[in-house]
Design an enzyme around this catalytic site. Structure first.
Site, PDB file in Angstrom:
ATOM      1  N   GLU A   1      -3.922   9.969  17.723  1.00 31.35           N
ATOM      2  CA  GLU A   1      -4.518  11.316  17.722  1.00 31.35           C
ATOM      3  C   GLU A   1      -5.542  11.438  16.595  1.00 31.35           C
ATOM      4  O   GLU A   1      -6.598  12.061  16.759  1.00 31.35           O
ATOM      5  CB  GLU A   1      -3.427  12.392  17.564  1.00 31.35           C
ATOM      6  CG  GLU A   1      -2.532  12.577  18.779  1.00 31.35           C
ATOM      7  CD  GLU A   1      -1.544  11.431  18.973  1.00 31.35           C
ATOM      8  OE1 GLU A   1      -1.313  10.661  18.010  1.00 31.35           O
ATOM      9  OE2 GLU A   1      -1.019  11.296  20.090  1.00 31.35           O
TER      10      GLU A   1
ATOM     11  N   GLU B   1      -9.173  -1.205   6.082  1.00 34.68           N
ATOM     12  CA  GLU B   1      -7.956  -1.413   6.875  1.00 34.68           C
ATOM     13  C   GLU B   1      -8.246  -1.370   8.365  1.00 34.68           C
ATOM     14  O   GLU B   1      -7.670  -2.100   9.154  1.00 34.68           O
ATOM     15  CB  GLU B   1      -6.924  -0.331   6.497  1.00 34.68           C
ATOM     16  CG  GLU B   1      -5.567  -0.532   7.156  1.00 34.68           C
ATOM     17  CD  GLU B   1      -4.513   0.460   6.649  1.00 34.68           C
ATOM     18  OE1 GLU B   1      -4.868   1.392   5.901  1.00 34.68           O
ATOM     19  OE2 GLU B   1      -3.338   0.280   7.004  1.00 34.68           O
TER      20      GLU B   1
ATOM     21  N   GLN C   1       0.850  -1.199   0.000  1.00 34.17           N
ATOM     22  CA  GLN C   1       0.000   0.000   0.000  1.00 34.17           C
ATOM     23  C   GLN C   1       0.884   1.248   0.000  1.00 34.17           C
ATOM     24  O   GLN C   1       1.485   1.584   1.022  1.00 34.17           O
ATOM     25  CB  GLN C   1      -0.879  -0.032   1.268  1.00 34.17           C
ATOM     26  CG  GLN C   1      -1.784   1.145   1.458  1.00 34.17           C
ATOM     27  CD  GLN C   1      -2.349   1.192   2.878  1.00 34.17           C
ATOM     28  OE1 GLN C   1      -1.801   0.566   3.797  1.00 34.17           O
ATOM     29  NE2 GLN C   1      -3.425   1.920   3.076  1.00 34.17           N
ATOM     30  N   GLY C   2       0.970   1.932  -1.132  1.00 31.52           N
ATOM     31  CA  GLY C   2       1.815   3.119  -1.252  1.00 31.52           C
ATOM     32  C   GLY C   2       1.034   4.392  -1.023  1.00 31.52           C
ATOM     33  O   GLY C   2       0.757   5.135  -1.968  1.00 31.52           O
TER      34      GLY C   2
ATOM     35  N   SER D   1       4.817  -1.177   3.862  1.00 32.93           N
ATOM     36  CA  SER D   1       5.036  -2.560   4.324  1.00 32.93           C
ATOM     37  C   SER D   1       5.078  -3.501   3.130  1.00 32.93           C
ATOM     38  O   SER D   1       4.252  -3.377   2.211  1.00 32.93           O
ATOM     39  CB  SER D   1       3.907  -3.003   5.258  1.00 32.93           C
ATOM     40  OG  SER D   1       3.768  -2.091   6.322  1.00 32.93           O
TER      41      SER D   1
ATOM     42  N   SER E   1      -2.832   7.187  13.234  1.00 33.15           N
ATOM     43  CA  SER E   1      -2.321   7.290  14.613  1.00 33.15           C
ATOM     44  C   SER E   1      -3.453   7.504  15.631  1.00 33.15           C
ATOM     45  O   SER E   1      -4.588   7.830  15.278  1.00 33.15           O
ATOM     46  CB  SER E   1      -1.328   8.451  14.705  1.00 33.15           C
ATOM     47  OG  SER E   1      -2.045   9.661  14.582  1.00 33.15           O
TER      48      SER E   1
ATOM     49  N   SER F   1       1.441   6.498   2.362  1.00 31.55           N
ATOM     50  CA  SER F   1       2.180   7.471   3.187  1.00 31.55           C
ATOM     51  C   SER F   1       3.431   7.986   2.489  1.00 31.55           C
ATOM     52  O   SER F   1       4.090   7.270   1.753  1.00 31.55           O
ATOM     53  CB  SER F   1       2.609   6.829   4.510  1.00 31.55           C
ATOM     54  OG  SER F   1       1.509   6.347   5.201  1.00 31.55           O
TER      55      SER F   1
HETATM   56  C1  LIG Z   1       4.145  -0.744  11.273  1.00 29.84           C
HETATM   57  C2  LIG Z   1       3.673   0.269  10.281  1.00 29.84           C
HETATM   58  C3  LIG Z   1       3.301  -0.126   9.011  1.00 29.84           C
HETATM   59  C4  LIG Z   1       2.880   0.822   8.083  1.00 29.84           C
HETATM   60  N1  LIG Z   1       2.568   0.402   6.819  1.00 29.84           N
HETATM   61  C5  LIG Z   1       2.181   1.306   5.900  1.00 29.84           C
HETATM   62  C6  LIG Z   1       1.915   0.890   4.565  1.00 29.84           C
HETATM   63  O1  LIG Z   1       2.026  -0.298   4.221  1.00 29.84           O
HETATM   64  N2  LIG Z   1       1.550   1.821   3.669  1.00 29.84           N
HETATM   65  C7  LIG Z   1       1.405   3.150   3.995  1.00 29.84           C
HETATM   66  O2  LIG Z   1       1.040   3.933   3.131  1.00 29.84           O
HETATM   67  N3  LIG Z   1       1.676   3.577   5.252  1.00 29.84           N
HETATM   68  C8  LIG Z   1       2.062   2.686   6.205  1.00 29.84           C
HETATM   69  N4  LIG Z   1       2.358   3.115   7.485  1.00 29.84           N
HETATM   70  C9  LIG Z   1       2.346   4.542   7.768  1.00 29.84           C
HETATM   71  C10 LIG Z   1       1.246   5.029   8.687  1.00 29.84           C
HETATM   72  O3  LIG Z   1       0.005   5.046   8.043  1.00 29.84           O
HETATM   73  C11 LIG Z   1       1.668   6.454   9.134  1.00 29.84           C
HETATM   74  O4  LIG Z   1       2.847   6.322   9.896  1.00 29.84           O
HETATM   75  C12 LIG Z   1       0.602   7.134   9.940  1.00 29.84           C
HETATM   76  O5  LIG Z   1      -0.526   7.420   9.155  1.00 29.84           O
HETATM   77  C13 LIG Z   1       1.139   8.433  10.590  1.00 29.84           C
HETATM   78  O6  LIG Z   1       1.719   9.249   9.626  1.00 29.84           O
HETATM   79  P1  LIG Z   1       3.205   9.843   9.823  1.00 29.84           P
HETATM   80  O7  LIG Z   1       4.104   8.719  10.189  1.00 29.84           O
HETATM   81  O8  LIG Z   1       3.530  10.662   8.634  1.00 29.84           O
HETATM   82  O9  LIG Z   1       3.124  10.775  11.098  1.00 29.84           O
HETATM   83  P2  LIG Z   1       2.630  12.290  11.119  1.00 29.84           P
HETATM   84  O10 LIG Z   1       1.388  12.411  10.318  1.00 29.84           O
HETATM   85  O11 LIG Z   1       3.772  13.184  10.769  1.00 29.84           O
HETATM   86  O12 LIG Z   1       2.257  12.473  12.637  1.00 29.84           O
HETATM   87  C14 LIG Z   1       3.230  12.740  13.645  1.00 29.84           C
HETATM   88  C15 LIG Z   1       2.506  12.941  14.975  1.00 29.84           C
HETATM   89  O13 LIG Z   1       1.615  14.069  14.892  1.00 29.84           O
HETATM   90  C16 LIG Z   1       0.277  13.676  15.218  1.00 29.84           C
HETATM   91  N5  LIG Z   1      -0.673  14.381  14.351  1.00 29.84           N
HETATM   92  C17 LIG Z   1      -0.601  14.492  12.994  1.00 29.84           C
HETATM   93  N6  LIG Z   1      -1.672  15.169  12.529  1.00 29.84           N
HETATM   94  C18 LIG Z   1      -2.453  15.500  13.606  1.00 29.84           C
HETATM   95  C19 LIG Z   1      -3.692  16.193  13.774  1.00 29.84           C
HETATM   96  N7  LIG Z   1      -4.372  16.686  12.733  1.00 29.84           N
HETATM   97  N8  LIG Z   1      -4.171  16.307  15.028  1.00 29.84           N
HETATM   98  C20 LIG Z   1      -3.509  15.799  16.095  1.00 29.84           C
HETATM   99  N9  LIG Z   1      -2.309  15.134  15.998  1.00 29.84           N
HETATM  100  C21 LIG Z   1      -1.792  14.985  14.775  1.00 29.84           C
HETATM  101  C22 LIG Z   1       0.226  12.176  14.954  1.00 29.84           C
HETATM  102  O14 LIG Z   1      -0.756  11.527  15.719  1.00 29.84           O
HETATM  103  C23 LIG Z   1       1.635  11.742  15.360  1.00 29.84           C
HETATM  104  O15 LIG Z   1       1.707  11.544  16.750  1.00 29.84           O
HETATM  105  C24 LIG Z   1       2.792   2.196   8.441  1.00 29.84           C
HETATM  106  C25 LIG Z   1       3.146   2.600   9.732  1.00 29.84           C
HETATM  107  C26 LIG Z   1       3.586   1.664  10.651  1.00 29.84           C
HETATM  108  C27 LIG Z   1       3.970   2.127  12.032  1.00 29.84           C
END
Ligand SMILES: Cc1cc2nc3c(=O)[nH]c(=O)nc-3n(C[C@H](O)[C@H](O)[C@H](O)COP(=O)(O)OP(=O)(O)OC[C@H]3O[C@@H](n4cnc5c(N)ncnc54)[C@H](O)[C@@H]3O)c2cc1C
Length: 414
Positions: free
Chosen positions: A380, A249, A131-132, A166, A378, A134
């Protein structure tokens, strides 16, 4: 919801049980047996095991019959997961994205031709999906996706970077969310491509996680030529299709979780009997008994949240925002359970390897539990969805340092 089982559901259970008894891979089936350790070993093993399950119709059992599934009801899916967990059989792992996300999204939005092309090899495990979605600046704020797909008539040229993808390094196909129009509101300019990972210009680079495995990746797209026929549905409808993927999901895809966690808790109770504190087994220590009982109660709560979700899906015909309540609850419940496991097992539980208590199961489970509060949206973001869409509270302002805007749309916007 009626929880009693009909004769046909009982028959289904007997069928699943008999199949597992006959086909359980050697060594599996006891609490002492743990997954092969490395990610590479698990991938190789899973491909073989899941292809075997698929051959006999046990993959995508929730898919409609017309697309090769069994059209299994939610109750039958629960029964399937229960029987797999009861037998301590290896869980479905390698094509989680294919079966639970790609399949339902293609069924909902793909052309007949796309359904015929993509669905059968997902079920047969011949094609693994990733899944591409993020990107470095578009995780929670998914509408901010920057990967560009330039329309060149009969093809797109894709440039950009995905992250946390992933299984990308072992996947054959990718669900790729990209920007096809920069002149409209962020979420209106996205399209959803189905991309062959073997195309020139795609470079997945595995990222090592805290557990030591490299399960997810950065994926770079450089002048990657993607044929137009890989577009899912209509141009610039990617946001809506992505929300279909995300609702699956966080919803039905995790039906089996509480059943697997039951085994984890069972193992923890056993570990508590074997470990001593203050001269008594932990299982008889009053402070730990309270915590173990609370963990049991929490797992029951998770079960009821799951059943309530299913009732709602049955009523409305599709998963909705209730999935956020379940995701928020179970991801934190698992954190608490894994923390308790480390305090029950003590220093031996924090170790890895053959001699460690649980052979590293507790260490690994604890480290992975952090990821679960982030993946699929996440904590939040789930709280935002629950407050705004479930409870109907006003949309909150996101605080951001002066000169920077706060995140708007989110991976949680499903
Ligand atoms: C084990 C694992 C597998 C994954 N697999 C995939 C995958 O296969 N494909 C894919 O596309 N993605 C995947 N992801 C990515 C995952 O969907 C993202 O990590 C997640 O959506 C958070 O985005 P970010 O990491 O950019 O954090 P950010 O969006 O940068 O967030 C950073 C922090 O800020 C907080 N925050 C952000 N926006 C807000 C808001 N509006 N209000 C309050 N708080 C906020 C968040 O809660 C977090 O604590 C995976 C992640 C993990 C951990």
């Amino acid at each position: 919801m009626d929880l009693s089982q009909s004769p046909s559901e009982q028959g289904f259970r007997a069928e699943v049980r008999a199949w597992i008894e006959k086909n359980l891979p050697e060594g599996w089936g006891t609490p002492a047996f743990k997954d092969p350790r490395s990610f590479e070993e698990r991938v190789a093993f899973s491909k073989e095991w899941e292809a075997k399950l698929a051959k006999d119709g046990w993959v995508g059992i929730h898919w409609p019959k017309e697309y090769g599934g069994r059209g299994a009801s939610y109750m039958e899916q629960i029964i399937f997961h229960e029987e797999m967990a009861r037998a301590r059989a290896p869980q479905l792992f390698i094509n989680f994205v294919g079966t639970n996300l790609a399949g339902p999204t293609i069924m909902a939005h793909g052309t007949e031709e796309q359904k015929k092309r993509y669905l059968p090899p997902i079920l047969s495990m011949e094609e693994i999906w990733c899944q591409g979605f993020s990107e470095p600046n578009a995780g929670s704020d998914l509408a901010n996706v920057q990967t560009r797909a330039e329309d060149k008539g009969d093809h797109f040229v894709v440039n950009g970077q995905k992250i946390w993808t992933s299984f990308a390094h072992v996947a054959d196909w990718c669900l790729l969310l990209c920007r096809t129009d920069t002149s409209v509101a962020k979420h209106k300019g996205l399209s959803y491509l189905l991309v062959d990972m073997k195309l020139p210009g795609i470079d997945p680079r595995p990222l090592k996680q805290i557990t030591g495995d490299a399960e997810f990746n950065e994926v770079f797209f450089t002048d990657c030529v993607v044929p137009k026929e890989y577009l899912l549905g209509e141009m610039n409808m990617g946001w809506s299709y992505a929300n279909t993927t995300l609702s699956h999901e966080r919803g039905p895809a995790f039906l089996g979780h509480q059943i697997r966690f039951r085994n984890v808790l069972r193992d923890l109770f056993e570990a508590a009997k074997k470990t001593e504190r203050d001269g008594v087994p932990v299982s008889e220590h009053p402070a730990f008994r309270q915590k173990l009982a609370a963990a049991y109660a929490e797992l029951e709560i998770m079960r009821y949240i799951g059943l309530r979700n299913i009732t709602s899906i049955l009523k409305h015909g599709r998963p909705g925002t209730e999935g956020s309540v379940a995701k928020l609850y179970w991801s934190h419940m698992v954190r608490r359970m894994q923390e308790l496991a480390l305090s029950v097992t003590g220093p031996a539980g924090a170790l890895d390897g053959e001699d460690a208590m649980g052979r590293g199961q507790w260490q690994r489970g604890y480290l992975m539990s952090f990821a679960q509060t982030i993946a699929a949206g996440s904590t939040e973001i789930q709280k935002n969805i629950i407050s705004e869409r479930v409870l109907g509270m006003p949309r909150g302002e996101v605080w951001a340092p002066k000169g920077r805007s706060g995140a708007a749309g989110s991976k949680g916007s499903a």
